[in-house]
Motif scaffolding. Structure first.
Motif, mmCIF file in Angstrom:
data_model
loop_
_atom_site.group_PDB
_atom_site.id
_atom_site.type_symbol
_atom_site.label_atom_id
_atom_site.label_comp_id
_atom_site.label_asym_id
_atom_site.label_seq_id
_atom_site.Cartn_x
_atom_site.Cartn_y
_atom_site.Cartn_z
ATOM 1 N N TRP A 1 0.816 -1.217 0.000
ATOM 2 C CA TRP A 1 0.000 0.000 0.000
ATOM 3 C C TRP A 1 0.857 1.278 0.000
ATOM 4 O O TRP A 1 0.318 2.374 -0.092
ATOM 5 C CB TRP A 1 -0.937 0.008 1.209
ATOM 6 C CG TRP A 1 -0.232 -0.150 2.536
ATOM 7 C CD1 TRP A 1 0.331 0.837 3.296
ATOM 8 C CD2 TRP A 1 -0.020 -1.365 3.224
ATOM 9 N NE1 TRP A 1 0.889 0.313 4.423
ATOM 10 C CE2 TRP A 1 0.685 -1.052 4.415
ATOM 11 C CE3 TRP A 1 -0.347 -2.707 2.986
ATOM 12 C CZ2 TRP A 1 1.075 -2.017 5.342
ATOM 13 C CZ3 TRP A 1 0.048 -3.664 3.916
ATOM 14 C CH2 TRP A 1 0.737 -3.311 5.072
ATOM 15 N N ASN A 2 2.202 1.135 0.113
ATOM 16 C CA ASN A 2 3.013 2.354 0.104
ATOM 17 C C ASN A 2 4.274 2.215 -0.747
ATOM 18 O O ASN A 2 5.192 3.033 -0.633
ATOM 19 C CB ASN A 2 3.400 2.741 1.534
ATOM 20 C CG ASN A 2 4.404 1.766 2.141
ATOM 21 O OD1 ASN A 2 4.687 0.711 1.571
ATOM 22 N ND2 ASN A 2 4.947 2.121 3.290
ATOM 23 N N TYR A 3 4.332 1.195 -1.595
ATOM 24 C CA TYR A 3 5.576 0.902 -2.292
ATOM 25 C C TYR A 3 5.998 2.011 -3.258
ATOM 26 O O TYR A 3 7.178 2.202 -3.521
ATOM 27 C CB TYR A 3 5.462 -0.426 -3.060
ATOM 28 C CG TYR A 3 4.570 -0.406 -4.276
ATOM 29 C CD1 TYR A 3 5.061 -0.098 -5.534
ATOM 30 C CD2 TYR A 3 3.215 -0.716 -4.164
ATOM 31 C CE1 TYR A 3 4.244 -0.085 -6.652
ATOM 32 C CE2 TYR A 3 2.391 -0.695 -5.276
ATOM 33 C CZ TYR A 3 2.906 -0.391 -6.507
ATOM 34 O OH TYR A 3 2.099 -0.375 -7.616
ATOM 35 N N LYS A 4 5.032 2.794 -3.753
ATOM 36 C CA LYS A 4 5.390 3.850 -4.715
ATOM 37 C C LYS A 4 6.098 5.020 -4.044
ATOM 38 O O LYS A 4 6.857 5.740 -4.688
ATOM 39 C CB LYS A 4 4.137 4.346 -5.433
ATOM 40 C CG LYS A 4 3.553 3.337 -6.409
ATOM 41 C CD LYS A 4 2.418 3.941 -7.205
ATOM 42 C CE LYS A 4 1.882 2.937 -8.216
ATOM 43 N NZ LYS A 4 0.790 3.501 -9.038
ATOM 44 N N ASP A 5 5.865 5.208 -2.761
ATOM 45 C CA ASP A 5 6.465 6.344 -2.048
ATOM 46 C C ASP A 5 7.504 5.905 -1.024
ATOM 47 O O ASP A 5 7.969 6.720 -0.236
ATOM 48 C CB ASP A 5 5.372 7.149 -1.331
ATOM 49 C CG ASP A 5 4.304 7.649 -2.297
ATOM 50 O OD1 ASP A 5 4.697 8.156 -3.360
ATOM 51 O OD2 ASP A 5 3.117 7.508 -1.985
ATOM 52 N N PRO B 1 7.052 -4.367 -6.873
ATOM 53 C CA PRO B 1 7.209 -3.521 -5.689
ATOM 54 C C PRO B 1 8.397 -3.905 -4.810
ATOM 55 O O PRO B 1 9.016 -3.044 -4.190
ATOM 56 C CB PRO B 1 5.887 -3.720 -4.939
ATOM 57 C CG PRO B 1 4.911 -4.033 -6.007
ATOM 58 C CD PRO B 1 5.666 -4.860 -7.004
ATOM 59 N N CYS B 2 8.746 -5.190 -4.754
ATOM 60 C CA CYS B 2 9.857 -5.639 -3.910
ATOM 61 C C CYS B 2 11.100 -5.976 -4.721
ATOM 62 O O CYS B 2 11.988 -6.675 -4.239
ATOM 63 C CB CYS B 2 9.434 -6.856 -3.092
ATOM 64 S SG CYS B 2 8.153 -6.495 -1.882
ATOM 65 N N SER B 3 11.161 -5.495 -5.956
ATOM 66 C CA SER B 3 12.305 -5.799 -6.807
ATOM 67 C C SER B 3 13.294 -4.643 -6.827
ATOM 68 O O SER B 3 12.938 -3.488 -6.588
ATOM 69 C CB SER B 3 11.834 -6.089 -8.239
ATOM 70 O OG SER B 3 11.347 -4.901 -8.849
ATOM 71 N N LEU C 1 14.655 2.088 -10.200
ATOM 72 C CA LEU C 1 14.280 2.831 -11.404
ATOM 73 C C LEU C 1 12.895 3.425 -11.325
ATOM 74 O O LEU C 1 12.575 4.374 -12.050
ATOM 75 C CB LEU C 1 14.378 1.912 -12.627
ATOM 76 C CG LEU C 1 15.768 1.349 -12.922
ATOM 77 C CD1 LEU C 1 15.753 0.555 -14.219
ATOM 78 C CD2 LEU C 1 16.817 2.453 -13.000
ATOM 79 N N LYS C 2 12.036 2.865 -10.451
ATOM 80 C CA LYS C 2 10.672 3.362 -10.239
ATOM 81 C C LYS C 2 9.950 3.642 -11.566
ATOM 82 O O LYS C 2 9.614 4.793 -11.890
ATOM 83 C CB LYS C 2 10.701 4.622 -9.366
ATOM 84 C CG LYS C 2 11.339 4.379 -8.004
ATOM 85 C CD LYS C 2 11.162 5.567 -7.092
ATOM 86 C CE LYS C 2 11.929 5.389 -5.793
ATOM 87 N NZ LYS C 2 11.572 4.228 -5.005
#
Length: 506
Positions: free
Chosen positions: A420-424, A494-496, A502-503
């Motif tokens: 739920w927060n992997y992008k930030d 998300p966990c790579s 590189l997002k």
């Protein structure tokens, strides 16, 4: 914070205090008395070997000595004095130095220091088209060869400057001299480290995995020392070199010592620095000079080398650069000025600094050696867990053990990611946070996908290795659908490494 609240609560308690509070007060008093004692000594030094290189042909493992102090009171004193002296001297260091520095007053940017250095290289490259000239220098066994006399002379100069600027008084300067001398007296490379080469069964070597059949060694620079002793350092007798060289790697004050010594070098290079024409960057003992004019870069490089020699330090001999570019370019550690340009223009396409390569066109990638080192770290984590569950009865069932291992590898590599927060997620404290300067290019994509593949491979190997181990029965019975959902290979982007560095979702 919990301990702080407990202490403040007890301060308000007028009745009898609990035992832990009295003991804490006694420990604080002991630390205070030790810290200001006239005969302060640090006696609990411990050396641990860390693998650096492994030669399969000669069956040798070259190690790095990592040092710490077993006594928590001594560790506390050293740490607090390091903070005090860093605050005292940091304002005298130049901006070209990036390691072991304090954040500027009011600075909110939490970018790692080495990333800031690499960003300067990238920015300088993008501002200047065409050929740039680069020089690099690497020191031999830097921490292990620093002369104690040079350290104390440098400290004395900085203390005098601080007293003149009324930052401290003479009494405080005397305390800092005494602490530094006690720190140096607790260690020298010859007696504290080199002796273990003849004792292969010593517990110093215990952290080295798969060492059976190998000769374990700490390297030294005997030939360089003998050569310099003959040519111009008359006071550097054999007795001096065996008792007064080296500072402990891992000791809190050693980073400050590195900046104190090499700041004297920085001062001699600063007249050459021009943000539009030439930049000089230093991260501890790693140095790089980049400029538009070959003559200016060469002059700065020669001044740097002479300054290093004047401080009785050792450097790898510079090697001439071969054109056209080949893989042999990476084997030399000290490089005379070379052309940084497109390979089609007879240039060297890459420069490397603090584990990151920057291309002539401005792209960045992780250094190949750094990638391989992290892959070995992944393997060592799996090896440690496997050794633990084979030597003792497994604590958890098989599936939970695999999930815990993968969680540890994920946290080490990319941080404690949640869906739920992997992008930030800032990845603070993980390996990937050290490479946020890497951009999305074909080299970095290939490297990071390889890291993700390697992580899956070591998890598969672990799964095969534990087939014959008797695990306890799971407390909760997982149905087949739930088990597939928790398959170690199905965590996704998300966990790579690829996703978190590189997002691509941005």
């Amino acid at each position: 914070m919990s301990l702080s609240r407990s202490i403040h609560k007890e301060l308000c308690n007028k009745e009898k205090h609990p035992i832990w509070y009295d003991r804490l007060g006694e420990a604080i008093d002991d630390i205070y008395d030790m810290a200001f004692s006239d005969d302060l000594k640090f006696t609990s030094l411990r050396v641990v070997a860390e693998e650096k290189d492994r030669d399969e042909e000669e069956k040798t493992i070259t190690c790095r000595p990592i040092c710490n102090y077993k006594n928590y009171k001594e560790r506390t004193i050293i740490s607090l004095y390091n903070k005090a002296m860093t605050r005292l001297f940091d304002g005298y260091f130049h901006e070209c130095s990036f390691a072991f520095r304090l954040p500027k007053k009011g600075e909110t940017d939490k970018t790692p220091a080495h990333i800031k250095a690499v960003k300067q290289i990238v920015d300088f490259r993008r501002k200047h088209e065409g050929t740039l000239w680069v020089a690099e220098c690497d020191l031999k066994k830097f921490y292990d060869t620093i002369d104690h006399d040079v350290i104390m002379d440098t400290l004395e100069m900085m203390l005098r400057r601080s007293v003149e600027d009324k930052k401290i008084d003479e009494k405080e300067a005397g305390v800092l001299r005494r602490v530094m001398q006690a720190y140096l007296d607790s260690y020298n490379f010859y007696e504290s480290v080199l002796q273990y080469n003849s004792d292969q069964s010593n517990q110093v070597w215990n952290p080295i995995p798969k060492k059976s059949g190998y000769n374990l060694q700490f390297k030294w620079v005997e030939k360089d020392i003998a050569k310099q002793r003959k040519t111009g350092w008359p006071y550097r007798t054999e007795d001096h070199d065996q008792h007064y060289l080296g500072v402990p790697q891992g000791g809190a004050l050693s980073g400050l010592i590195a900046n104190l010594i090499l700041n004297r070098v920085d001062e001699q290079i600063m007249p050459f620095v021009d943000k539009d024409k030439l930049i000089y960057l230093r991260f501890c003992d790693d140095m790089i000079i980049i400029g538009k004019d070959e003559h200016e870069v060469r002059n700065a490089f020669n001044v740097y080398r002479k300054a290093i020699e004047s401080l009785h330090l050792y450097q790898h001999d510079p090697e001439g650069i071969e054109y056209p570019y080949t893989k042999n370019h990476w084997e030399s550690k000290t490089k005379e000025p070379y052309k940084w340009d497109d390979i089609n223009k007879d240039g060297i396409p890459w420069v490397s600094f603090v584990g990151i390569d920057v291309r002539w066109s401005g792209e960045a990638r992780i250094r190949k050696k750094t990638i391989h080192k992290h892959m070995k770290k992944q393997e060592s984590v799996v090896w440690d867990v496997l050794r633990e569950i084979k030597s003792k009865a497994p604590r958890y069932d098989e599936e939970k053990t695999q999930k815990i291992l993968q969680g540890h590898l994920d946290a080490m590599g990319v941080g404690r990611i949640r869906l739920w927060n992997y992008k930030d997620n800032p990845n603070v404290g993980s390996w990937s946070c050290a490479f946020e300067v890497i951009d999305n290019n074909r080299w970095s994509r290939h490297q990071l996908k390889n890291l993700d593949r390697h992580k899956k491979q070591v998890l598969r190997k672990f799964k095969k290795k534990i087939k014959d181990i008797n695990f306890p029965q799971p407390i909760i019975s997982y149905d087949s659908k739930r088990s597939r959902r928790h398959n170690p290979e199905m965590k996704g982007m998300p966990c790579s490494y690829y996703g978190q560095i590189l997002k691509p979702w941005k």
